[in-house]
Design an enzyme around this catalytic site. Sequence first.
Site, PDB file in Angstrom:
ATOM      1  N   GLY A  17       0.493  -0.686  -0.374  1.00 22.17           N
ATOM      2  CA  GLY A  17      -0.134  -0.482   0.099  1.00 22.17           C
ATOM      3  C   GLY A  17       0.944   1.069  -0.068  1.00 22.17           C
ATOM      4  N   THR A  62       1.320   3.179  -1.701  1.00 22.74           N
ATOM      5  CA  THR A  62       1.294   4.687  -3.236  1.00 22.74           C
ATOM      6  C   THR A  62       0.060   5.246  -2.854  1.00 22.74           C
ATOM      7  OG1 THR A  62      -0.303   2.607  -4.240  1.00 22.74           O
ATOM      8  CG2 THR A  62       2.420   2.667  -5.609  1.00 22.74           C
ATOM      9  N   LEU A  96      -2.495   7.022   0.163  1.00 23.82           N
ATOM     10  CA  LEU A  96      -2.292   8.101   1.208  1.00 23.82           C
ATOM     11  C   LEU A  96      -1.528   8.022   2.312  1.00 23.82           C
ATOM     12  CD1 LEU A  96      -3.566  10.692   3.183  1.00 23.82           C
ATOM     13  CD2 LEU A  96      -5.241   8.965   3.788  1.00 23.82           C
ATOM     14  N   VAL A  97      -1.282   6.531   3.202  1.00 23.54           N
ATOM     15  CA  VAL A  97      -0.697   6.463   3.951  1.00 23.54           C
ATOM     16  C   VAL A  97       0.671   6.159   3.959  1.00 23.54           C
ATOM     17  CG1 VAL A  97      -0.276   4.979   6.473  1.00 23.54           C
ATOM     18  CG2 VAL A  97      -2.693   5.794   5.339  1.00 23.54           C
ATOM     19  N   GLY A  98       0.583   5.097   2.877  1.00 19.03           N
ATOM     20  CA  GLY A  98       2.105   4.594   2.289  1.00 19.03           C
ATOM     21  C   GLY A  98       2.621   6.091   2.254  1.00 19.03           C
ATOM     22  N   TYR A 148     -15.943  -4.191   5.024  1.00 19.88           N
ATOM     23  CA  TYR A 148     -14.808  -3.861   5.380  1.00 19.88           C
ATOM     24  C   TYR A 148     -14.023  -4.492   6.758  1.00 19.88           C
ATOM     25  CZ  TYR A 148     -10.900  -0.239   6.193  1.00 19.88           C
ATOM     26  OH  TYR A 148      -9.854   0.754   6.709  1.00 19.88           O
ATOM     27  N   ASN A 201     -10.048   8.314  11.354  1.00 16.33           N
ATOM     28  CA  ASN A 201     -10.141   8.468  10.017  1.00 16.33           C
ATOM     29  C   ASN A 201      -9.083   9.824  10.235  1.00 16.33           C
ATOM     30  OD1 ASN A 201     -12.943   8.141  11.009  1.00 16.33           O
ATOM     31  ND2 ASN A 201     -13.391   8.927   8.955  1.00 16.33           N
ATOM     32  N   VAL A 202      -8.279   9.177   8.520  1.00 18.73           N
ATOM     33  CA  VAL A 202      -7.146   9.802   7.975  1.00 18.73           C
ATOM     34  C   VAL A 202      -7.580  10.699   7.037  1.00 18.73           C
ATOM     35  CG1 VAL A 202      -4.723   9.273   7.273  1.00 18.73           C
ATOM     36  CG2 VAL A 202      -6.013   7.571   8.799  1.00 18.73           C
ATOM     37  N   ARG A 210     -15.847  12.667  14.837  1.00 25.83           N
ATOM     38  CA  ARG A 210     -15.466  11.694  13.955  1.00 25.83           C
ATOM     39  C   ARG A 210     -13.628  11.998  15.163  1.00 25.83           C
ATOM     40  NH1 ARG A 210     -18.926   8.688  12.090  1.00 25.83           N
ATOM     41  NH2 ARG A 210     -19.309   8.493  10.331  1.00 25.83           N
TER      42      ARG A 210
HETATM   43  P1  NAP Z   1      -5.274   4.135  -0.239  1.00 22.56           P
HETATM   44  O1  NAP Z   1      -4.697   5.700  -0.151  1.00 22.56           O
HETATM   45  O2  NAP Z   1      -6.668   4.089  -0.832  1.00 22.56           O
HETATM   46  O3  NAP Z   1      -4.286   2.581  -0.678  1.00 22.56           O
HETATM   47  C1  NAP Z   1      -4.262   1.707  -0.964  1.00 22.56           C
HETATM   48  C2  NAP Z   1      -3.351   1.558  -1.398  1.00 22.56           C
HETATM   49  O4  NAP Z   1      -3.550  -0.124  -1.674  1.00 22.56           O
HETATM   50  C3  NAP Z   1      -2.881   1.822  -2.656  1.00 22.56           C
HETATM   51  O5  NAP Z   1      -1.353   1.303  -2.315  1.00 22.56           O
HETATM   52  C4  NAP Z   1      -2.955   0.226  -3.729  1.00 22.56           C
HETATM   53  O6  NAP Z   1      -2.105   0.746  -4.913  1.00 22.56           O
HETATM   54  C5  NAP Z   1      -3.271  -0.551  -2.624  1.00 22.56           C
HETATM   55  N1  NAP Z   1      -3.749  -1.772  -3.067  1.00 22.56           N
HETATM   56  C6  NAP Z   1      -4.894  -1.683  -2.779  1.00 22.56           C
HETATM   57  N2  NAP Z   1      -5.339  -2.926  -3.757  1.00 22.56           N
HETATM   58  C7  NAP Z   1      -4.253  -3.532  -3.669  1.00 22.56           C
HETATM   59  C8  NAP Z   1      -3.671  -4.825  -3.888  1.00 22.56           C
HETATM   60  N3  NAP Z   1      -4.908  -5.685  -4.400  1.00 22.56           N
HETATM   61  N4  NAP Z   1      -2.345  -5.625  -3.879  1.00 22.56           N
HETATM   62  C9  NAP Z   1      -2.333  -4.743  -3.896  1.00 22.56           C
HETATM   63  N5  NAP Z   1      -1.638  -3.395  -3.227  1.00 22.56           N
HETATM   64  C10 NAP Z   1      -3.347  -3.116  -3.362  1.00 22.56           C
HETATM   65  O7  NAP Z   1      -5.507   4.068   1.300  1.00 22.56           O
HETATM   66  P2  NAP Z   1      -5.310   4.300   2.499  1.00 22.56           P
HETATM   67  O8  NAP Z   1      -6.275   5.554   3.153  1.00 22.56           O
HETATM   68  O9  NAP Z   1      -2.927   5.127   2.515  1.00 22.56           O
HETATM   69  O10 NAP Z   1      -5.109   3.376   3.394  1.00 22.56           O
HETATM   70  C11 NAP Z   1      -3.868   2.505   4.151  1.00 22.56           C
HETATM   71  C12 NAP Z   1      -4.306   1.444   5.677  1.00 22.56           C
HETATM   72  O11 NAP Z   1      -5.040   2.458   5.762  1.00 22.56           O
HETATM   73  C13 NAP Z   1      -5.434   0.680   5.215  1.00 22.56           C
HETATM   74  O12 NAP Z   1      -5.346  -0.922   5.144  1.00 22.56           O
HETATM   75  C14 NAP Z   1      -6.753   0.722   5.808  1.00 22.56           C
HETATM   76  O13 NAP Z   1      -7.763   0.007   5.549  1.00 22.56           O
HETATM   77  C15 NAP Z   1      -6.344   1.896   6.821  1.00 22.56           C
HETATM   78  N6  NAP Z   1      -7.768   3.047   7.313  1.00 22.56           N
HETATM   79  C16 NAP Z   1      -7.016   4.094   6.682  1.00 22.56           C
HETATM   80  C17 NAP Z   1      -7.766   5.217   6.822  1.00 22.56           C
HETATM   81  C18 NAP Z   1      -7.864   6.100   6.061  1.00 22.56           C
HETATM   82  O14 NAP Z   1      -8.972   6.952   6.592  1.00 22.56           O
HETATM   83  N7  NAP Z   1      -8.043   6.506   5.099  1.00 22.56           N
HETATM   84  C19 NAP Z   1      -8.289   5.119   8.545  1.00 22.56           C
HETATM   85  C20 NAP Z   1      -8.148   3.529   9.340  1.00 22.56           C
HETATM   86  C21 NAP Z   1      -7.274   2.826   8.464  1.00 22.56           C
HETATM   87  P3  NAP Z   1      -3.025   0.932  -6.031  1.00 22.56           P
HETATM   88  O15 NAP Z   1      -3.046   2.472  -5.624  1.00 22.56           O
HETATM   89  O16 NAP Z   1      -1.813   1.035  -6.839  1.00 22.56           O
HETATM   90  O17 NAP Z   1      -3.499   0.408  -6.766  1.00 22.56           O
HETATM   91  P1  GDP Z   2     -16.451   6.857   7.880  1.00 17.87           P
HETATM   92  O1  GDP Z   2     -16.105   7.910   9.063  1.00 17.87           O
HETATM   93  O2  GDP Z   2     -16.353   5.177   8.298  1.00 17.87           O
HETATM   94  O3  GDP Z   2     -17.918   6.865   8.342  1.00 17.87           O
HETATM   95  O4  GDP Z   2     -16.571   7.100   6.849  1.00 17.87           O
HETATM   96  P2  GDP Z   2     -16.726   8.776   5.950  1.00 17.87           P
HETATM   97  O5  GDP Z   2     -14.971   9.232   5.451  1.00 17.87           O
HETATM   98  O6  GDP Z   2     -16.991   8.422   4.171  1.00 17.87           O
HETATM   99  O7  GDP Z   2     -17.277   9.783   6.837  1.00 17.87           O
HETATM  100  C1  GDP Z   2     -18.381   9.705   6.291  1.00 17.87           C
HETATM  101  C2  GDP Z   2     -19.046  10.651   6.843  1.00 17.87           C
HETATM  102  O8  GDP Z   2     -19.374  12.154   6.282  1.00 17.87           O
HETATM  103  C3  GDP Z   2     -21.050  10.490   7.273  1.00 17.87           C
HETATM  104  O9  GDP Z   2     -21.631  11.371   8.118  1.00 17.87           O
HETATM  105  C4  GDP Z   2     -21.291  11.307   5.791  1.00 17.87           C
HETATM  106  O10 GDP Z   2     -22.950  11.894   5.751  1.00 17.87           O
HETATM  107  C5  GDP Z   2     -20.625  12.434   6.144  1.00 17.87           C
HETATM  108  N1  GDP Z   2     -20.228  13.354   4.421  1.00 17.87           N
HETATM  109  C6  GDP Z   2     -20.619  14.783   4.682  1.00 17.87           C
HETATM  110  N2  GDP Z   2     -20.222  14.974   3.428  1.00 17.87           N
HETATM  111  C7  GDP Z   2     -19.059  13.703   2.533  1.00 17.87           C
HETATM  112  C8  GDP Z   2     -18.443  13.279   1.067  1.00 17.87           C
HETATM  113  O11 GDP Z   2     -18.708  13.524   0.742  1.00 17.87           O
HETATM  114  N3  GDP Z   2     -18.129  11.982   1.765  1.00 17.87           N
HETATM  115  C9  GDP Z   2     -17.906  11.621   2.106  1.00 17.87           C
HETATM  116  N4  GDP Z   2     -17.437  10.331   2.385  1.00 17.87           N
HETATM  117  N5  GDP Z   2     -18.560  11.211   3.507  1.00 17.87           N
HETATM  118  C10 GDP Z   2     -19.159  12.995   3.963  1.00 17.87           C
END
Ligand code: NAP
Ligand code: GDP
Length: 330
Positions: free
Chosen positions: A11, A13, A15-17, A141, A172-173, A222
């Site tokens: 991962g 490439t 957001l977190v990576g 998920y 939430n990131v 959140r």
């Molecule tokens: P992201 O930006 O969507 O990135 C997802 C990464 O996973 C990308 O590098 C993508 O590669 C890779 N990936 C997806 N499917 C794949 C596959 N089949 N094989 C190999 N690589 C694959 O996600 P993120 O937000 O950085 O999340 C990183 C971690 O944090 C995840 O485990 C997520 O569950 C966790 N997390 C995220 C949040 C949040 O709010 N974003 C909150 C809590 C936990 P490509 O881009 O190259 O396709």
């Molecule tokens: P969650 O924290 O896992 O629920 O995921 P999200 O980051 O998608 O946040 C969802 C919350 O934000 C819900 O209360 C949605 O109704 C609200 N929300 C408001 N505007 C947006 C938007 O443009 N996109 C998303 N994904 N959620 C939104």
Amino acid sequence: MSDKQIVLVTGGTGLVGRAIESVVNENCDELSSYKFVFIGSQESDLSNLYETRALFEKIRPNYVIHLAAMVGGLFHNQNNNLMFLRINLQINDNVLLMSHEMKVKKCISCLSTCIFPNHTTYPIDETMIHLGPPHDSNFGYSYAKRMIDVLNKAYNSSANNSTLFTAVVPTNVFGKYDNFNIEHSHVIPGLIVKAFNAVREAKHKGANSAKLMVYGSGTPMRQFIYSKDLAKLIVWTLKVYEEREPIILSVGEEEEISIGNAAQLVANAFSDEIKLELDFDINYSDGQYKKTANNAKLRKYLPNFEFTPIEIGIKETVQWFKQNYLVARK
Ligand code: NAP
Ligand code: GDP
């Protein structure tokens, strides 16, 4: 031959990576005993065991930071629970199996506070992951992520295992390199791209204000963590954290804000261009009302860690998005 410890970041490439990559680049001296390898799905489809095995045989990692996942906001999850479940189960099973077979020293996987029970007491802590069903909107998920915790326990308790399997639990990131696709994204990138489009359209019309469409009532609560802060904490877990049990990586409970307030911060980040008024569309779901997480465990280790104030994180992310509009994931 290099004697550096190889850290495979799946991962890499996303957001977190990308945030980890930037923290690593800024701290080369301190991290000089490690060589980080960041991979995305183009290098290897980790839902495929053969590709995952080939990747591990090529990289031969000593450590794994496992971030790769199918990830999305509320609405993407709601519409695709089966895919979120199956793809993430496959990715996680393959990456953890290879970490075990290749005798990786430590494999740090990524859970999320949104996988915790929907009906629970607050604040949630690391012991509560399995104490009831998750919110229905993202059960696919959530159960796939919960299975990481189960796999970690099974590997850690298996007789022939030499790997420390552990996990981090971010809230939430948000940040640079996020997914800004309106249909798939989380709330902050979704609001940023909607604000950006509203400002552009208003300027085109010569208007001096515009509406920012916020989905739902804006009342859900959140805790948001800036991706760079999370990246620093994940690098810390790589170097220091030796517990098998997961650790919540979150700002404190007092930092929890409503979606409405988060939307106002996004609007404020555009105030040098135009006034954005919030417009709530209650035809959209609110999702889980809250998932307030306790970061006491983290604070025991790092009492003085300073989180970036959310308004600064949002301003920097908006700035980045404006400058990288053409290349940002949309
Ligand atoms: P992201 O930006 O969507 O990135 C997802 C990464 O996973 C990308 O590098 C993508 O590669 C890779 N990936 C997806 N499917 C794949 C596959 N089949 N094989 C190999 N690589 C694959 O996600 P993120 O937000 O950085 O999340 C990183 C971690 O944090 C995840 O485990 C997520 O569950 C966790 N997390 C995220 C949040 C949040 O709010 N974003 C909150 C809590 C936990 P490509 O881009 O190259 O396709
Ligand atoms: P969650 O924290 O896992 O629920 O995921 P999200 O980051 O998608 O946040 C969802 C919350 O934000 C819900 O209360 C949605 O109704 C609200 N929300 C408001 N505007 C947006 C938007 O443009 N996109 C998303 N994904 N959620 C939104």
